[in-house]
Design a protein around this motif. Structure first.
Motif, PDB file in Angstrom:
ATOM      1  N   GLY A 295     -63.680-121.722  10.120  1.00  0.00           N
ATOM      2  CA  GLY A 295     -62.560-121.816  11.046  1.00  0.00           C
ATOM      3  C   GLY A 295     -61.943-120.488  11.406  1.00  0.00           C
ATOM      4  O   GLY A 295     -61.547-120.277  12.562  1.00  0.00           O
ATOM      5  N   LEU A 298     -64.035-118.901  14.059  1.00  0.00           N
ATOM      6  CA  LEU A 298     -63.839-119.575  15.337  1.00  0.00           C
ATOM      7  C   LEU A 298     -62.478-119.238  15.933  1.00  0.00           C
ATOM      8  O   LEU A 298     -62.340-119.083  17.157  1.00  0.00           O
ATOM      9  CB  LEU A 298     -63.966-121.089  15.137  1.00  0.00           C
ATOM     10  CG  LEU A 298     -65.338-121.600  14.673  1.00  0.00           C
ATOM     11  CD1 LEU A 298     -65.280-123.097  14.391  1.00  0.00           C
ATOM     12  CD2 LEU A 298     -66.400-121.300  15.709  1.00  0.00           C
ATOM     13  N   TYR A 302     -61.814-117.534  19.512  1.00  0.00           N
ATOM     14  CA  TYR A 302     -60.997-118.287  20.476  1.00  0.00           C
ATOM     15  C   TYR A 302     -59.832-117.437  20.987  1.00  0.00           C
ATOM     16  O   TYR A 302     -59.499-117.470  22.185  1.00  0.00           O
ATOM     17  CB  TYR A 302     -60.494-119.551  19.779  1.00  0.00           C
ATOM     18  CG  TYR A 302     -59.574-120.419  20.598  1.00  0.00           C
ATOM     19  CD1 TYR A 302     -60.079-121.260  21.598  1.00  0.00           C
ATOM     20  CD2 TYR A 302     -58.196-120.447  20.342  1.00  0.00           C
ATOM     21  CE1 TYR A 302     -59.223-122.079  22.324  1.00  0.00           C
ATOM     22  CE2 TYR A 302     -57.346-121.262  21.060  1.00  0.00           C
ATOM     23  CZ  TYR A 302     -57.864-122.079  22.053  1.00  0.00           C
ATOM     24  OH  TYR A 302     -57.035-122.891  22.772  1.00  0.00           O
ATOM     25  N   VAL A 421     -64.823-128.096  17.878  1.00  0.00           N
ATOM     26  CA  VAL A 421     -64.184-127.051  18.694  1.00  0.00           C
ATOM     27  C   VAL A 421     -64.700-127.108  20.119  1.00  0.00           C
ATOM     28  O   VAL A 421     -63.947-126.921  21.086  1.00  0.00           O
ATOM     29  CB  VAL A 421     -64.440-125.662  18.069  1.00  0.00           C
ATOM     30  CG1 VAL A 421     -64.062-124.550  19.060  1.00  0.00           C
ATOM     31  CG2 VAL A 421     -63.641-125.505  16.785  1.00  0.00           C
ATOM     32  N   SER A 425     -60.457-128.207  20.807  1.00  0.00           N
ATOM     33  CA  SER A 425     -60.051-126.803  20.783  1.00  0.00           C
ATOM     34  C   SER A 425     -59.847-126.386  19.339  1.00  0.00           C
ATOM     35  O   SER A 425     -59.780-127.224  18.434  1.00  0.00           O
ATOM     36  CB  SER A 425     -58.758-126.590  21.576  1.00  0.00           C
ATOM     37  OG  SER A 425     -57.680-127.252  20.936  1.00  0.00           O
ATOM     38  N   VAL A 426     -59.747-125.079  19.120  1.00  0.00           N
ATOM     39  CA  VAL A 426     -59.539-124.573  17.765  1.00  0.00           C
ATOM     40  C   VAL A 426     -58.228-125.088  17.165  1.00  0.00           C
ATOM     41  O   VAL A 426     -58.213-125.567  16.020  1.00  0.00           O
ATOM     42  CB  VAL A 426     -59.585-123.034  17.746  1.00  0.00           C
ATOM     43  CG1 VAL A 426     -59.096-122.498  16.399  1.00  0.00           C
ATOM     44  CG2 VAL A 426     -61.012-122.548  18.006  1.00  0.00           C
ATOM     45  N   VAL A 429     -58.712-128.685  15.997  1.00  0.00           N
ATOM     46  CA  VAL A 429     -59.562-128.810  14.812  1.00  0.00           C
ATOM     47  C   VAL A 429     -58.806-128.363  13.563  1.00  0.00           C
ATOM     48  O   VAL A 429     -58.897-128.999  12.507  1.00  0.00           O
ATOM     49  CB  VAL A 429     -60.857-127.998  15.000  1.00  0.00           C
ATOM     50  CG1 VAL A 429     -61.650-127.927  13.700  1.00  0.00           C
ATOM     51  CG2 VAL A 429     -61.701-128.611  16.103  1.00  0.00           C
TER      52      VAL A 429
END
Length: 457
Positions: A295, A298, A302, A421, A425-426, A429
């Motif tokens: 995460g 990511l 993002y 994702v 979207s991040v 999540v």
């Protein structure tokens, strides 16, 4: 994982940590007889774990093994790159995870049957021989894909034996009141291994290629083996209670590995404290591990923070986790351990959601540090509570279940997180992972034994 034990009412196998372990292991080091107290019953009165030579030997063995693992993994990847293309590299690197996941629960059964000391020494010896062997082969000839696959398979299978056994050792080398300190020391070793392993591997490969790196890893496994042989370890109880209603006699049960495995699950199901603790921890790891390992990458992609952002956030989280390990190591005792653990889980869950929503890198760093502190504290308290409340005859199997979740099942969430994702979207999540982590706290709050769990004084 602070250590104040709660006797679960009505449990068929009370978790008297160290019960039946008054005599040193027959295979213990020569100085075992001179120990002030039997291993597993604590060292000299009032001596903290970080001053106990027996604990320090175990910690040195664990740290050497951890650095060796890191060097082995990097050397395997570099050798795979020399032997084939990207597809071969991915295949070889993933190969070791298969036997580790498949055999992990069986490794817990073996640790309980034979005793963790024998299993951890035997598995460490096999790792040492295998890695030094591949180092010798690579000094003579180049790496081959088939050879690296075999090495990865053997190493993964041996890891499935090593991990449950090494996790079951702490209650047999020190007293229950020191187990949380041991978990803190173990966490510090994890940080040390992560910091030291990669540079040492890079230096070795720069000087002599993968063969030199494998040789260094094998040497560290040898150091670990020597320290493990010197441990004073209390034996397992001679008999393990057969599961209620199984209809099995003890001799029948001991001859049947499957029955041993199902008895372990039955123990978790019936135990009013250990079972709910493990179930709560499963939820927390399924939600938290993807955030920590995938995460954060990511999130930086993002937000456009790039590689420096990853370094800052992961570094801040690591500093927080290291602080929690230091606190657990030096703290004399953490009162109301069950409540403290639930509080740290709740706080960490909130910070996971916040981390996914912060707009700037400085804010993300400011959130990641306390998140690491809370995650590390909850993990240390979890381990201490489980080890002080699990009957010695079941420690290997209980440890194997927790290891399987963290090393085998939780990583399966990585591709799910990436796919999620892409769909949402991040921040969404991260919020979903926070909810899953929060469910771990809810599960604990709903269980009286978990809320009131205490560690030994």
């Amino acid at each position: 994982m602070t250590e104040s034990r709660v006797e679960p009412a009505g449990d068929p196998a009370p978790a008297a940590e160290g019960a039946g372990t008054a005599a040193p292991d027959a295979a213990a080091a020569p100085d075992a007889a001179a120990a002030p107290e039997a291993a597993g019953q604590g060292g000299p009165a009032g001596k903290p774990a970080y001053r106990d030579g027996n604990v320090l030997r175990w910690l040195g063995a664990y740290a050497a093994s951890l650095v060796g693992d890191s060097i082995y993994f990097l050397a395997l990847g570099w050798a795979a790159a020399q032997a084939g293309g990207p597809a071969e590299v991915g295949m070889i690197m993933a190969t070791g995870a298969i036997p580790r996941a498949v055999l992990m629960l069986g490794g817990g059964v073996i640790a309980d049957r034979l005793g963790p000391r024998k299993v951890v020494i035997g598995s460490d010896a096999v790792r040492c021989v295998v890695i030094l062997g591949i180092a010798a082969v690579l000094m003579i000839s180049g790496p081959a894909v088939w050879l690296l696959v075999v090495v990865a398979l053997v190493f993964g299978a041996v890891d499935a034996m090593f991990l449950p056994a090494v996790g079951a050792l702490p209650p047999r080398i020190t007293g229950p009141d020191q187990l949380v300190r041991v978990q803190g020391m173990k966490a510090l070793s994890n940080r040390f291994g992560g910091i030291v392993g990669a540079p040492v591997a890079g230096l070795a490969m720069g000087l002599g290629g993968p063969a030199a790196a494998f040789a260094v890893a094998g040497g560290l496994f040898a150091v670990s083996l020597v320290l493990l042989v010197a441990l004073r370890v209390a034996p397992l109880p001679e008999e393990e209670p057969a599961p209620e209603g199984s209809g099995l006699s003890e001799p029948e049960k001991k001859r049947n590995v499957w029955d041993d495995l199902t008895a372990g699950f039955g123990y978790l199901r019936r135990h009013k404290l250990v079972g709910p603790l493990v179930a709560s921890n499963i939820l927390f790891e399924l939600g938290g591990i993807p955030v920590i390992n995938v995460g954060m990458v990511l999130l930086c992609s993002y937000r456009g923070w790039g590689a420096p952002g990853i370094a800052w956030i992961v570094g801040a989280f690591s500093v927080g986790a290291a602080c929690s390990a230091l606190i657990l190591t030096v703290a004399k005792r953490i009162a109301r351990a069950g409540t403290v653990r639930l509080t740290t889980i709740t706080g960490a869950s909130v910070l996971v959601a916040v981390l996914g929503s912060v707009p700037s890198l400085p804010w993300a760093v400011a959130v990641a540090a306390p998140m690491g502190l809370l995650v590390g504290t909850s993990g240390g308290l979890m381990a201490g509570l489980v080890q002080t409340n699990t009957a010695p005859a079941y420690l290997g199997r209980v440890t194997s279940v927790m290891s399987l979740i963290s090393l085998g099942v939780a990583p399966l969430m990585y591709p799910l997180a990436g796919a999620a994702v892409g769909v949402w979207s991040v921040p969404t999540v991260f919020f979903g992972c926070a909810v899953l982590c929060g469910m771990a706290a809810v599960a604990g709050v709903c269980t009286r034994e978990v809320r009131g769990a205490e560690l030994p004084r």
